[in-house]
Design a protein around this motif. Structure first.
Motif, PDB file in Angstrom:
ATOM      1  N   ILE A 564       0.842  -1.203   0.000  1.00 11.25           N
ATOM      2  CA  ILE A 564       0.000   0.000   0.000  1.00 11.25           C
ATOM      3  C   ILE A 564       0.875   1.250   0.000  1.00 11.25           C
ATOM      4  CG2 ILE A 564      -1.829   1.231   1.230  1.00 11.25           C
ATOM      5  CD1 ILE A 564      -2.710  -1.431   2.385  1.00 11.25           C
ATOM      6  N   SER A 565       0.528   2.166  -0.870  1.00  2.00           N
ATOM      7  CA  SER A 565       1.309   3.397  -0.938  1.00  2.00           C
ATOM      8  C   SER A 565       0.396   4.602  -1.175  1.00  2.00           C
ATOM      9  CB  SER A 565       2.339   3.287  -2.063  1.00  2.00           C
ATOM     10  OG  SER A 565       1.646   2.997  -3.273  1.00  2.00           O
ATOM     11  N   LYS A 566       0.958   5.775  -1.001  1.00  2.00           N
ATOM     12  CA  LYS A 566       0.215   7.025  -1.188  1.00  2.00           C
ATOM     13  C   LYS A 566      -0.009   7.310  -2.670  1.00  2.00           C
ATOM     14  CE  LYS A 566       0.898  10.401   2.486  1.00  2.00           C
ATOM     15  NZ  LYS A 566       0.890   9.492   3.579  1.00  2.00           N
ATOM     16  N   THR A 567      -1.150   7.897  -2.995  1.00  2.00           N
ATOM     17  CA  THR A 567      -1.356   8.392  -4.361  1.00  2.00           C
ATOM     18  C   THR A 567      -1.170   9.904  -4.338  1.00  2.00           C
ATOM     19  OG1 THR A 567      -3.701   8.741  -3.989  1.00  2.00           O
ATOM     20  CG2 THR A 567      -3.056   6.587  -4.848  1.00  2.00           C
ATOM     21  N   SER A 568      -1.449  10.538  -5.426  1.00  2.00           N
ATOM     22  CA  SER A 568      -1.352  11.998  -5.421  1.00  2.00           C
ATOM     23  C   SER A 568      -2.746  12.621  -5.350  1.00  2.00           C
ATOM     24  CB  SER A 568      -0.609  12.473  -6.665  1.00  2.00           C
ATOM     25  OG  SER A 568      -1.245  11.917  -7.805  1.00  2.00           O
ATOM     26  N   TYR A 569      -3.766  11.774  -5.235  1.00  2.00           N
ATOM     27  CA  TYR A 569      -5.142  12.266  -5.251  1.00  2.00           C
ATOM     28  C   TYR A 569      -5.598  12.671  -3.852  1.00  2.00           C
ATOM     29  CZ  TYR A 569     -10.246  12.124  -5.727  1.00  2.00           C
ATOM     30  OH  TYR A 569     -11.573  12.420  -5.692  1.00  2.00           O
ATOM     31  N   ILE A 570      -6.061  13.904  -3.712  1.00  2.00           N
ATOM     32  CA  ILE A 570      -6.635  14.319  -2.427  1.00  2.00           C
ATOM     33  C   ILE A 570      -8.124  14.554  -2.634  1.00  2.00           C
ATOM     34  CG2 ILE A 570      -6.603  16.022  -0.572  1.00  2.00           C
ATOM     35  CD1 ILE A 570      -3.717  16.618  -1.318  1.00  2.00           C
ATOM     36  N   ALA A 571      -8.925  13.790  -1.888  1.00  2.00           N
ATOM     37  CA  ALA A 571     -10.371  13.921  -2.058  1.00  2.00           C
ATOM     38  C   ALA A 571     -10.850  15.244  -1.477  1.00  2.00           C
ATOM     39  CB  ALA A 571     -11.060  12.752  -1.362  1.00  2.00           C
ATOM     40  N   GLU A 572     -11.981  15.692  -1.960  1.00  2.00           N
ATOM     41  CA  GLU A 572     -12.543  16.945  -1.483  1.00  2.00           C
ATOM     42  C   GLU A 572     -12.798  16.892   0.011  1.00  2.00           C
ATOM     43  OE1 GLU A 572     -15.427  18.355  -4.618  1.00  2.00           O
ATOM     44  OE2 GLU A 572     -16.176  19.346  -2.807  1.00  2.00           O
ATOM     45  N   GLY A 573     -12.359  17.914   0.727  1.00  2.00           N
ATOM     46  CA  GLY A 573     -12.584  17.961   2.165  1.00  2.00           C
ATOM     47  C   GLY A 573     -11.516  17.225   2.957  1.00  2.00           C
ATOM     48  N   HIS A 574     -10.660  16.477   2.288  1.00  2.00           N
ATOM     49  CA  HIS A 574      -9.586  15.783   2.999  1.00  2.00           C
ATOM     50  C   HIS A 574      -8.285  16.562   2.899  1.00  2.00           C
ATOM     51  CE1 HIS A 574     -11.726  11.613   2.635  1.00  2.00           C
ATOM     52  NE2 HIS A 574     -12.366  12.492   3.398  1.00  2.00           N
ATOM     53  N   LYS A 575      -7.408  16.303   3.860  1.00  2.00           N
ATOM     54  CA  LYS A 575      -6.135  17.044   3.855  1.00  2.00           C
ATOM     55  C   LYS A 575      -4.990  16.248   3.247  1.00  2.00           C
ATOM     56  CE  LYS A 575      -7.296  19.848   7.802  1.00  2.00           C
ATOM     57  NZ  LYS A 575      -7.605  19.643   9.209  1.00  2.00           N
ATOM     58  N   LEU A 576      -5.105  14.907   3.358  1.00  2.00           N
ATOM     59  CA  LEU A 576      -3.991  14.077   2.906  1.00  2.00           C
ATOM     60  C   LEU A 576      -4.382  13.289   1.656  1.00  2.00           C
ATOM     61  CD1 LEU A 576      -3.052  12.719   6.422  1.00  2.00           C
ATOM     62  CD2 LEU A 576      -1.687  14.309   5.070  1.00  2.00           C
ATOM     63  N   PRO A 577      -3.420  12.922   0.859  1.00  2.00           N
ATOM     64  CA  PRO A 577      -3.732  12.123  -0.330  1.00  2.00           C
ATOM     65  C   PRO A 577      -4.178  10.715   0.060  1.00  2.00           C
ATOM     66  CG  PRO A 577      -1.357  12.400  -0.095  1.00  2.00           C
ATOM     67  CD  PRO A 577      -1.980  13.264   0.945  1.00  2.00           C
ATOM     68  N   SER A 578      -5.039  10.107  -0.750  1.00  2.00           N
ATOM     69  CA  SER A 578      -5.558   8.785  -0.430  1.00  2.00           C
ATOM     70  C   SER A 578      -4.512   7.706  -0.739  1.00  2.00           C
ATOM     71  CB  SER A 578      -6.830   8.518  -1.212  1.00  2.00           C
ATOM     72  OG  SER A 578      -6.505   8.274  -2.557  1.00  2.00           O
ATOM     73  N   MET A 579      -4.775   6.510  -0.254  1.00  2.00           N
ATOM     74  CA  MET A 579      -3.843   5.405  -0.428  1.00  2.00           C
ATOM     75  C   MET A 579      -4.332   4.504  -1.569  1.00  2.00           C
ATOM     76  SD  MET A 579      -2.049   6.224   2.251  1.00  2.00           S
ATOM     77  CE  MET A 579      -0.881   4.888   2.495  1.00  2.00           C
ATOM     78  N   GLU A 580      -3.440   3.645  -2.060  1.00  2.00           N
ATOM     79  CA  GLU A 580      -3.896   2.634  -3.016  1.00  2.00           C
ATOM     80  C   GLU A 580      -3.126   1.315  -2.802  1.00  2.00           C
ATOM     81  OE1 GLU A 580      -3.364   3.637  -7.099  1.00  2.00           O
ATOM     82  OE2 GLU A 580      -1.195   3.849  -6.921  1.00  2.00           O
ATOM     83  N   ILE A 581      -3.754   0.213  -3.292  1.00  2.00           N
ATOM     84  CA  ILE A 581      -3.150  -1.106  -3.091  1.00  2.00           C
ATOM     85  C   ILE A 581      -2.578  -1.621  -4.406  1.00  2.00           C
ATOM     86  CG2 ILE A 581      -3.608  -3.511  -2.422  1.00  2.00           C
ATOM     87  CD1 ILE A 581      -5.937  -2.426  -0.721  1.00  2.00           C
ATOM     88  N   ASP A 582      -1.355  -2.083  -4.357  1.00  2.00           N
ATOM     89  CA  ASP A 582      -0.746  -2.698  -5.528  1.00  2.00           C
ATOM     90  C   ASP A 582      -1.146  -4.175  -5.535  1.00  2.00           C
ATOM     91  OD1 ASP A 582       0.801  -3.873  -7.411  1.00  2.00           O
ATOM     92  OD2 ASP A 582       2.695  -2.926  -6.786  1.00  2.00           O
ATOM     93  N   THR A 583      -2.074  -4.527  -6.437  1.00  2.00           N
ATOM     94  CA  THR A 583      -2.641  -5.890  -6.391  1.00  2.00           C
ATOM     95  C   THR A 583      -1.598  -6.951  -6.709  1.00  2.00           C
ATOM     96  OG1 THR A 583      -3.394  -5.486  -8.639  1.00  2.00           O
ATOM     97  CG2 THR A 583      -5.041  -5.326  -6.906  1.00  2.00           C
ATOM     98  N   THR A 584      -0.508  -6.578  -7.356  1.00  2.00           N
ATOM     99  CA  THR A 584       0.505  -7.598  -7.646  1.00  2.00           C
ATOM    100  C   THR A 584       1.293  -7.980  -6.391  1.00  2.00           C
ATOM    101  OG1 THR A 584       2.085  -5.879  -8.266  1.00  2.00           O
ATOM    102  CG2 THR A 584       0.830  -6.900 -10.060  1.00  2.00           C
ATOM    103  N   LYS A 585       1.364  -7.036  -5.439  1.00  2.00           N
ATOM    104  CA  LYS A 585       2.077  -7.337  -4.199  1.00  2.00           C
ATOM    105  C   LYS A 585       1.151  -7.878  -3.110  1.00  2.00           C
ATOM    106  CE  LYS A 585       5.772  -3.883  -4.461  1.00  2.00           C
ATOM    107  NZ  LYS A 585       6.139  -2.562  -3.896  1.00  2.00           N
ATOM    108  N   CYS A 586      -0.143  -7.542  -3.248  1.00  2.00           N
ATOM    109  CA  CYS A 586      -1.107  -7.859  -2.173  1.00  2.00           C
ATOM    110  C   CYS A 586      -1.194  -9.364  -1.918  1.00  2.00           C
ATOM    111  CB  CYS A 586      -2.486  -7.324  -2.562  1.00  2.00           C
ATOM    112  SG  CYS A 586      -3.791  -7.781  -1.429  1.00  2.00           S
TER     113      CYS A 586
END
Lengths: 604, 129
Positions: A564-586
């Motif tokens: 799991i790592s950080k993305t560059s996407y920050i959702a509206e109303g949030h302060k930090l960028p959201s996370m994402e899962i690398d399915t090849t490592k999961c």
């Protein structure tokens, strides 16, 4: 002398023992003595009450108060409130899940209302280590009646007339079996009790031996008289230490009373019983394999005929019956075949004990008349599905049986209706499943069990089941094809036709019945590469909803695979960028999802 | 332990042993039997409820009556302790007050056996839920 005014029955079955029932009993004894009540209150360690879900059980008599999930520290309260002041301890009473009311009397509990206890008649009522209690309930009167008033043939006729069928699974008429063995002349014959209970999740026989061992001893002696045998052997698995202990105690007490040994009840009939221990191989529940194991040989089955009735233990005529079958014998003799035949369905008489397990509210041991519907068992006695989830299937008959679905719920269960529905009675394991169970995975579980337990003597079972398991593995990993489903059916048909013993011949049943009843689910696994229950790990992916994720990073910390790592996407109303899962490592362990407080992770 | 030699001996043995299990057997079907509840709260015990219960159990045995005895909490009739409630199958329960050994005998011999009412009845004017 003061009279005993209260009996405290405390469950001493394996289940309740595991949750400190021994300590409860000793606390009772200690505190009653301290309070000078030891002459007024008798504490009795009984066998299983059946309501294992809520164990340990303590039952107060004569007012039938049923305390559930009692802890040693509750004992003082029960003594002070119930015994001394006559007030029920409300928070230990069973809480009816439907109307949220406490039920004091076990007779009014849904779990017991529809049950009829014949084989379990003494379980949870008498002290199994005291033969006197068995005798005072009419015990050993059946053997006395048989020796005094009946010829062996009359005994066989009576059992045949009762319609009793073997409770170990296949349902062969018991009286007929006895008759076959009685016909064969030999200097020595054997009565064998099959206590090698091996189905996953089954504990009927264990509970009977733990709760009422004398009934088995008496029944074996009756059988011995009927078929002309003077020796009885109980083949019991070594992992049932409590049942072994109780049987040993009962056998010793019966010998002391002369109810086993030479010249029983002055009749000139001799009979004695020995225990033989099994190492827990499933195949040894098959009667020929069982006999070989008792002889000290490998536990492998042989072709029938010759049947054990002709050439069994030490090549002598032997009669093998299951524990529960024997438990029914004494009461058939005392109450008569007609009484027994009046209970049950047309072709299956009497009752059946089931071990209710799985996703059901009231896990436990139940006994119902043959012909009771699955709906009654699951919803009335079993109290419905855990957590109010949806019923999906019920597995009966263990690795030899199959899965029944909603459309079978109103089937009146007996040997024949279960067989017609593609399952079987088996020894009485009943595993209830809800919508979180994947039927392909269930079929795989039972097949894994069979592969593990196959003795390997015949190739259909040894190799065929292995190939089937490989195909199922392929399917649950997302590599299955539609041809594989056909191949499963082909293999199943061959194994059923050609395997040597009952284990092999019935081993494809869990696969076949799930193919029949849950075809869509197999197709989903194969074509859509999806597991709707979210069980097959290779077919599921954990996904983070980027708009819900606040970017706290807890999932990344929890992840053992650093997937799991950080993305560059920050959702509206949030302060930090959201996370994402690398399915090849999961590795699909689910640690991220269970740690997420924002419900942002789901399985797709 | 002596060996059991015949059916007759076994039956005699059962007869003798049965009383130990009597209390349990009765609780299987209490509604078909006469039920006696003895109020056994502090005031009841102080007034002798324990002795009366003991006495009544013995008397019932002597008269060969099948009676289920249970202890219960305070019934609220502290002025009339010891109190007992007697329920004969098919009839409404009746509460008797000031029960001593003598009255206990009367209740068993007259009310339970012959359905004659005896003194000491407390009118019950409440509903139980």
């Amino acid at each position: 002398m003061t009279k005993i005014k209260t009996h405290v029955l405390c469950c001493g079955g394996t289940g309740c023992k595991a949750s400190a029932s021994d300590e409860i009993i000793s606390t009772f004894e200690k505190l009653l003595k301290e309070k000078g009540l030891q002459d007024e209150v008798q504490v009795i360690r009984t066998g299983c009450f059946g309501f294992c879900e809520k164990g340990p059980i303590v039952k107060m008599l004569p007012d039938n108060t049923f305390y559930t999930q009692v802890k040693p520290e509750d004992v003082e309260k029960i003594i002070n409130e119930h015994i001394i002041k006559g007030r029920k301890v409300t928070d230990l009473l069973y809480l009816d899940p439907e109307n949220k009311q406490h039920v004091a009397d076990s007779k009014h509990m849904g779990f017991y209302k529809k049950q009829l206890r014949i084989a379990l008649r003494n379980c949870g009522f008498i002290n199994p280590e005291d033969i006197d209690e068995y005798i005072s309930r009419g015990g050993y009167e059946a053997i006395a009646k048989v020796l005094g008033e009946m010829t062996p043939q009359q005994v066989i006729d009576e059992i045949t007339k009762s319609g009793l069928r073997g409770r170990g699974g296949a349902g062969f008429p018991t009286g007929v079996k006895w008759g076959l063995c009685a016909k064969n002349q030999a200097d020595q014959k054997y009565v064998i009790c099959n206590a090698d209970e091996g189905d996953p999740g089954a504990f009927m026989d264990r509970s009977i031996m733990e709760g009422d061992p004398n009934s088995i001893i008496e029944a074996m002696a009756i059988c011995g008289y009927a078929i002309g045998a003077t020796k009885g052997l109980v083949y019991i698995r070594a992992e049932y230490p409590l049942a072994i202990h109780r049987l040993q105690v009962a056998i010793a007490q019966a010998r002391e009373y002369g109810l086993l040994g030479d010249d029983i009840l002055g009749s000139g009939f001799n009979f004695d019983i020995e225990l033989r221990y099994g190492a827990g191989a499933f195949v040894c529940g098959e009667e020929t394999a069982l006999i070989h194991s008792m002889e000290g040989k490998r536990g492998e089955p042989t072709l029938k005929p010759p049947f054990p009735a002709v050439s069994g233990y030490m090549a002598k005529p032997s009669n093998v019956n299951n524990v529960e079958t024997f438990a029914n014998i004494p009461i058939i003799i005392t109450k008569g075949a007609d009484w027994f035949a009046s209970i049950g369905s047309e072709k299956s008489k009497g009752t059946k004990v089931f071990a209710l397990a799985g996703q059901i509210n009231n896990v436990g041991l139940i006994e119902v008349p043959m012909g009771t519907t699955l709906r009654d068992i699951i919803y009335e006695i079993g109290g419905g599905i855990k957590g109010g989830r949806k019923f999906k299937a019920v597995q009966t008959g263990g690795p030899s049986g199959g899965c029944l679905t909603e459309k079978h719920l109103d089937t009146a269960i007996d040997y024949d209706s279960l067989m017609a529905a593609g399952s079987m009675m088996g020894s009485g394991g009943m595993v209830v499943m809800d919508d979180t169970s994947c039927m392909v995975a269930i079929a795989k579980f039972y097949l894994e069990f069979t592969c593990e337990e196959s003795c390997g003597k015949c190739s259909p079972c040894r190799i065929g089941n292995k190939r089937m398991l490989e195909i199922l593995n392929k399917i649950t990993e997302g590599n299955g094809t539609m041809d594989d489903l056909q191949e499963l059916r082909n293999l199943a048909a061959v194994i059923k036709d050609t395997a040597l013993c009952g284990l092999g011949q019935t081993s494809p049943n869990p696969v076949l019945s799930t193919l029949d009843n849950f075809w869509d689910e197999y197709v989903e696994h194969v074509v859509d590469k999806k597991c709707r229950a979210g069980v097959c790990k290779k077919l599921m992916n954990y996904v983070i909803d980027k708009d819900k994720c606040i970017g706290c990073g807890k999932c990344a910390k929890n992840c053992p695979a650093e997937a799991i790592s950080k993305t560059s996407y920050i959702a509206e109303g949030h302060k930090l960028p959201s996370m994402e899962i690398d399915t090849t490592k999961c590795i699909k362990c689910g640690a991220c999802m269970s740690g997420c407080k924002f419900d942002a992770i789901s399985v797709k | 332990m002596a060996k059991v030699k015949s059916l007759a001996e076994l039956k005699a043995m059962r007869e003798k042993l049965q009383s130990n299990l009597d209390l349990r057997e009765k609780s299987n079907n209490p509604d078909a039997l006469v039920q006696v509840k003895v109020a056994m709260a502090t005031c009841g015990i102080a007034a002798g409820a324990k002795q009366v219960m003991e006495h009544m159990m013995e008397k019932a045995d002597q008269l060969k009556l099948s009676v289920v005895f249970t202890q219960t909490g305070c019934m609220g009739y502290c002025h009339a302790e010891p109190t007992i409630e007697v329920k004969v199958p098919g009839k409404d329960p009746i509460v008797f007050g000031h029960v001593d050994n003598k009255r206990a005998d009367e209740i068993l011999e007259k009310y339970v056996m012959n359905n004659e009412l005896v003194e000491g009845i407390i009118p019950v004017n409440y509903e139980k839920i």
